[in-house]
Scaffold this active site. Sequence first.
Site: not given
Length: 252
Positions: A200, A208, A213, A243
Site C-alpha cells: 500500500d 492527489n 491526480h 493505491e
Amino acid sequence: LIDAHACRWLTLTALLTTGVFYALMRSGLNQRFSDPALTDWQGAAVILFLAWGYLIGGPGRPLAMLLLMVILLFSMFTNTPRQLFRGCVLAGVLFGLAMAMVGWQNRAQAHAAALQLVYYCVLLLALASVSLLINQMTRLRNESRNRQQELSEALNRIRDLATHDELTGLFNRRHMLELLNTEKHRSIRSGRGFCLAMIDIDHFKRVNDRLGHGAGDQVLGQVAHTISAGLRETDIVARWGGEEFLVMFTDT
C-alpha cells in the site's frame, strides 16, 4: 474427330512434360527457383497444350477455349494476380497463333477465316473479363486481409483491457483472482506453497490533493514499475485497487 498422328505427338509431349515437372519436384531441384511450385511454368505448359489441342482439335476446337476458361478461373484461387495476368497474355498470343493457322489451313472453306476471327474476339473478351474479375478479387482479398488484421488488433486490445490495468499495465484484480485460484489448486496438488504480499502506498491521498491526480497517476506507474523490477520472473503482481498492489510469490 482428331487426327490420330497429331494426337499421339500431343499426348507424348504432354507426358514428357509432366515427367519433367515430376522429376524436378521429386529431386528437389525446384527449390533452386524463386517459385518452387513452378506455377508460371506449369501454367504456361497447360496453355501451350490447350492451344495445340485447338490447332488439331477439328470440330471439337471450342472445347479448348472452354477448358482454358475453367483453368484460369480455378487459378484465381491459387495464383497471384501478376501470374494470372501473364497467363491471360500468353493465352491470347498462343491461341491467336493457333487460330490464325487454322484459318490459313482451311482458307479454301467459306467463312473459315472469319469464323476464327470471331472465335478470337470472343476469346479476347473472355480474357478481358477474367482480368477484370482477377482485379476485383484481389481488391476484395486485400480488404478482407485488412479487416482481419484490424479485428485481430481489436481482439488483442480487448484481451489486454480485460486482464490488465490500463494505468499501470499490471494485471487487474479480476485476472489476479483467476491466477490466485489456479495457484491454489496447483499448490494443493503439488503440496508446495506460495506467499502473498499486499503493498500500500502511504499518504497517497496527499499526493492527489497537493499535486493533482495526474501526479498521482505517475506515482502509481512508477511504483508499479519498481515492484515489477524487483520480482522474480515467476512472481506475479497486480493492481488490487486504488493505491494497493498484490504480489504473489509462487513456490515460496
